[in-house]
Motif scaffolding. Structure first.
Motif, PDB file in Angstrom:
ATOM      1  N   PRO A  63       0.797  -1.228   0.000  1.00  0.00           N
ATOM      2  CA  PRO A  63       0.000   0.000   0.000  1.00  0.00           C
ATOM      3  C   PRO A  63       0.832   1.281   0.000  1.00  0.00           C
ATOM      4  CG  PRO A  63       0.096  -0.919   2.204  1.00  0.00           C
ATOM      5  CD  PRO A  63       0.815  -1.883   1.311  1.00  0.00           C
ATOM      6  N   GLN A  64       2.148   1.174   0.146  1.00  0.00           N
ATOM      7  CA  GLN A  64       2.973   2.369   0.171  1.00  0.00           C
ATOM      8  C   GLN A  64       2.937   3.082  -1.173  1.00  0.00           C
ATOM      9  OE1 GLN A  64       3.926  -0.723   1.083  1.00  0.00           O
ATOM     10  NE2 GLN A  64       5.434  -0.690   2.742  1.00  0.00           N
ATOM     11  N   GLN A  65       2.816   4.400  -1.104  1.00  0.00           N
ATOM     12  CA  GLN A  65       2.857   5.259  -2.287  1.00  0.00           C
ATOM     13  C   GLN A  65       1.841   4.846  -3.349  1.00  0.00           C
ATOM     14  OE1 GLN A  65       6.934   5.460  -3.617  1.00  0.00           O
ATOM     15  NE2 GLN A  65       7.645   6.374  -1.713  1.00  0.00           N
ATOM     16  N   LYS A  66       0.663   4.427  -2.885  1.00  0.00           N
ATOM     17  CA  LYS A  66      -0.398   4.041  -3.814  1.00  0.00           C
ATOM     18  C   LYS A  66      -1.709   4.695  -3.416  1.00  0.00           C
ATOM     19  CE  LYS A  66       1.465  -0.407  -5.294  1.00  0.00           C
ATOM     20  NZ  LYS A  66       1.204  -1.869  -5.436  1.00  0.00           N
ATOM     21  N   ASP A  67      -2.598   4.838  -4.411  1.00  0.00           N
ATOM     22  CA  ASP A  67      -3.943   5.329  -4.142  1.00  0.00           C
ATOM     23  C   ASP A  67      -4.824   4.178  -3.689  1.00  0.00           C
ATOM     24  OD1 ASP A  67      -3.554   8.051  -4.779  1.00  0.00           O
ATOM     25  OD2 ASP A  67      -3.562   7.550  -6.915  1.00  0.00           O
ATOM     26  N   GLU A  68      -5.994   4.518  -3.185  1.00  0.00           N
ATOM     27  CA  GLU A  68      -6.909   3.521  -2.640  1.00  0.00           C
ATOM     28  C   GLU A  68      -7.322   2.498  -3.698  1.00  0.00           C
ATOM     29  OE1 GLU A  68      -7.565   2.115  -0.014  1.00  0.00           O
ATOM     30  OE2 GLU A  68      -9.182   3.199   1.005  1.00  0.00           O
ATOM     31  N   MET A  69      -7.385   1.247  -3.280  1.00  0.00           N
ATOM     32  CA  MET A  69      -7.891   0.185  -4.146  1.00  0.00           C
ATOM     33  C   MET A  69      -9.403   0.087  -3.941  1.00  0.00           C
ATOM     34  SD  MET A  69      -7.118  -3.922  -3.964  1.00  0.00           S
ATOM     35  CE  MET A  69      -5.356  -3.675  -3.887  1.00  0.00           C
ATOM     36  N   GLY A  70     -10.145  -0.101  -4.992  1.00  0.00           N
ATOM     37  CA  GLY A  70     -11.593  -0.206  -4.881  1.00  0.00           C
ATOM     38  C   GLY A  70     -12.010  -1.362  -3.986  1.00  0.00           C
ATOM     39  N   LEU A  71     -13.058  -1.187  -3.208  1.00  0.00           N
ATOM     40  CA  LEU A  71     -13.503  -2.208  -2.269  1.00  0.00           C
ATOM     41  C   LEU A  71     -14.022  -3.446  -2.999  1.00  0.00           C
ATOM     42  CD1 LEU A  71     -15.293   0.068   0.348  1.00  0.00           C
ATOM     43  CD2 LEU A  71     -12.946  -0.784   0.369  1.00  0.00           C
ATOM     44  N   THR A  72     -14.731  -3.230  -4.085  1.00  0.00           N
ATOM     45  CA  THR A  72     -15.215  -4.376  -4.870  1.00  0.00           C
ATOM     46  C   THR A  72     -14.044  -5.167  -5.443  1.00  0.00           C
ATOM     47  OG1 THR A  72     -17.290  -3.271  -5.442  1.00  0.00           O
ATOM     48  CG2 THR A  72     -16.575  -5.068  -6.880  1.00  0.00           C
ATOM     49  N   LYS A  73     -13.008  -4.443  -5.878  1.00  0.00           N
ATOM     50  CA  LYS A  73     -11.842  -5.103  -6.445  1.00  0.00           C
ATOM     51  C   LYS A  73     -11.162  -5.986  -5.399  1.00  0.00           C
ATOM     52  CE  LYS A  73      -7.473  -4.264  -8.845  1.00  0.00           C
ATOM     53  NZ  LYS A  73      -6.551  -3.247  -9.396  1.00  0.00           N
ATOM     54  N   ASP A 100     -22.938  -3.749   6.180  1.00  0.00           N
ATOM     55  CA  ASP A 100     -22.658  -4.282   4.851  1.00  0.00           C
ATOM     56  C   ASP A 100     -21.502  -3.539   4.169  1.00  0.00           C
ATOM     57  OD1 ASP A 100     -24.492  -6.321   4.966  1.00  0.00           O
ATOM     58  OD2 ASP A 100     -26.126  -5.117   4.130  1.00  0.00           O
ATOM     59  N   PHE A 101     -20.331  -3.588   4.818  1.00  0.00           N
ATOM     60  CA  PHE A 101     -19.145  -3.074   4.166  1.00  0.00           C
ATOM     61  C   PHE A 101     -18.881  -3.923   2.917  1.00  0.00           C
ATOM     62  CE2 PHE A 101     -18.132  -2.023   8.735  1.00  0.00           C
ATOM     63  CZ  PHE A 101     -18.348  -0.654   8.600  1.00  0.00           C
ATOM     64  N   THR A 102     -18.554  -3.267   1.832  1.00  0.00           N
ATOM     65  CA  THR A 102     -18.442  -3.950   0.546  1.00  0.00           C
ATOM     66  C   THR A 102     -17.511  -5.155   0.585  1.00  0.00           C
ATOM     67  OG1 THR A 102     -18.923  -1.890  -0.634  1.00  0.00           O
ATOM     68  CG2 THR A 102     -17.831  -3.655  -1.887  1.00  0.00           C
ATOM     69  N   VAL A 103     -16.327  -4.995   1.237  1.00  0.00           N
ATOM     70  CA  VAL A 103     -15.331  -6.068   1.176  1.00  0.00           C
ATOM     71  C   VAL A 103     -15.826  -7.355   1.830  1.00  0.00           C
ATOM     72  CG1 VAL A 103     -13.256  -4.661   0.966  1.00  0.00           C
ATOM     73  CG2 VAL A 103     -14.216  -5.076   3.227  1.00  0.00           C
ATOM     74  N   ILE A 104     -16.606  -7.227   2.901  1.00  0.00           N
ATOM     75  CA  ILE A 104     -17.082  -8.457   3.538  1.00  0.00           C
ATOM     76  C   ILE A 104     -18.439  -8.898   2.974  1.00  0.00           C
ATOM     77  CG2 ILE A 104     -15.742  -8.196   5.646  1.00  0.00           C
ATOM     78  CD1 ILE A 104     -18.193  -7.018   7.013  1.00  0.00           C
ATOM     79  N   TYR A 105     -19.219  -7.955   2.446  1.00  0.00           N
ATOM     80  CA  TYR A 105     -20.516  -8.318   1.870  1.00  0.00           C
ATOM     81  C   TYR A 105     -20.325  -9.084   0.560  1.00  0.00           C
ATOM     82  CZ  TYR A 105     -25.333  -7.917   0.232  1.00  0.00           C
ATOM     83  OH  TYR A 105     -26.605  -8.195  -0.214  1.00  0.00           O
ATOM     84  N   LYS A 106     -19.290  -8.700  -0.222  1.00  0.00           N
ATOM     85  CA  LYS A 106     -19.082  -9.316  -1.529  1.00  0.00           C
ATOM     86  C   LYS A 106     -18.078 -10.469  -1.508  1.00  0.00           C
ATOM     87  CE  LYS A 106     -20.441  -5.434  -4.441  1.00  0.00           C
ATOM     88  NZ  LYS A 106     -20.071  -4.571  -5.599  1.00  0.00           N
ATOM     89  N   ALA A 107     -17.457 -10.711  -0.369  1.00  0.00           N
ATOM     90  CA  ALA A 107     -16.543 -11.851  -0.277  1.00  0.00           C
ATOM     91  C   ALA A 107     -17.345 -13.141  -0.257  1.00  0.00           C
ATOM     92  CB  ALA A 107     -15.685 -11.727   0.981  1.00  0.00           C
TER      93      ALA A 107
END
Length: 295
Positions: free
Chosen positions: A55-65, A145-152
């Motif tokens: 995650p260093q020096q990066k922008d946010e990764m999409g939650l669905t991704k 229903d946070f996306t990362v756990i709802y869509k996992a």
């Protein structure tokens, strides 16, 4: 095979998400924790996959991704027993305040396995924090229903370890990460039905013994110093009539061995000082020694 999929929340370039005094950023805590947990999990034979390893020096990764990456890897591994675990630290407002505590989330579509994992991790982490701070707060297992756990597709939880907008919680988030990771793996092992093996504390290096005290030589009344075997014989003859004496070779002689120092034969030219010299060479010394002892 037991599979733990760790999802380190956020990336470095996400705005905000830091302590009011700027002493900690959430992405850094999440990233540090994922590697501590990974190390402990692998020691227990658990396979670990990271959705956000750099995650260093990066922008946010999409939650669905994030969820799609986890689902794809799980399917690739033939859908073994697994847990998707999203790592976070909490916040309330932008200044330090009284809101604090530990909470773990499941989605509204959570399976019983998800509920079990959330319960085990929540109980273990809160117990550990409570042992450090008796005022710690247990906020329990919650549904959102946070996306990362709802869509996992596999059992999934999201942990909010503590609030970095609370000074007491922030101190724990900064100073007790090893203990937090240890408590987390306890809950994860319970979920997978694996025997938890506590990490042995590192043993401190043994203290370095100070240099032993230098043994002071005994002070004799008389010390006879010689150099070589022939002179040793003369030195021994001289010592016949001495009391409280020591006879030593020049090579091991140390200053302070005797009050009266007798330097014999060849040693006469090598040992300088205010001594009781006997003779210019061994023969003159022998004559003087014989006269000295009246032989």
């Amino acid at each position: 095979m037991k599979l733990l999929i760790l999802d380190s929340g956020h990336a470095e370039y996400v705005a905000g998400r830091e302590a009011p005094d700027k002493s900690m950023r959430e992405w850094e805590f999440n990233n540090d924790m994922q590697y501590k947990i990974k190390n402990l999990a692998e020691k227990h034979g658990i396979t670990v996959f990271l959705t956000n390893p750099y995650p260093q020096q990066k922008d946010e990764m999409g939650l669905t991704k994030r969820a799609e990456i986890a689902n794809g890897y799980w399917a690739l591994k033939q859908k073994p027993p697994a847990l998707f675990f999203s790592i976070h630290a909490n916040a309330y407002k932008n200044e330090f305040n009284e809101a604090r505590g530990t909470e773990t989330y499941i989605a509204s579509n959570a399976s019983q396995n998800s509920k079990n994992a959330a319960k085990y991790v929540q109980e273990s982490v809160y117990k550990m924090i409570k042992s450090i701070d008796t005022n710690a707060k247990d906020r329990g297992v919650k549904v959102a229903d946070f996306t990362v756990i709802y869509k996992a597709n596999m059992p999934s939880i999201l942990a909010e370890y503590a609030f970095y907008t609370n000074k007491e919680d922030l101190k724990i988030l900064k100073e007790n990460r090893d203990q937090l990771a240890e408590a987390t793996i306890q809950g994860i092992c319970k979920y997978f039905g694996i025997e938890y093996i506590p990490t042995e504390p590192e043993k401190p290096d043994p203290p370095i013994d100070p240099d032993p005290p230098v043994e002071q030589p005994k002070l004799y009344e008389n010390c006879v110093v010689y150099s070589g075997q022939v002179d040793e014989n003369i030195a021994q003859i001289l010592s016949w009539d001495l009391k409280d004496y020591v006879v030593v070779d020049l090579s091991v002689y140390k200053e302070g061995l005797g009050k009266n120092i007798y330097v014999v034969g060849a040693a006469c030219g090598k040992l300088k000082g205010d001594y009781n010299f006997y003779g210019k060479d061994r023969w003159e010394t022998l004559d003087m020694v014989m006269n000295y002892i009246k032989k």
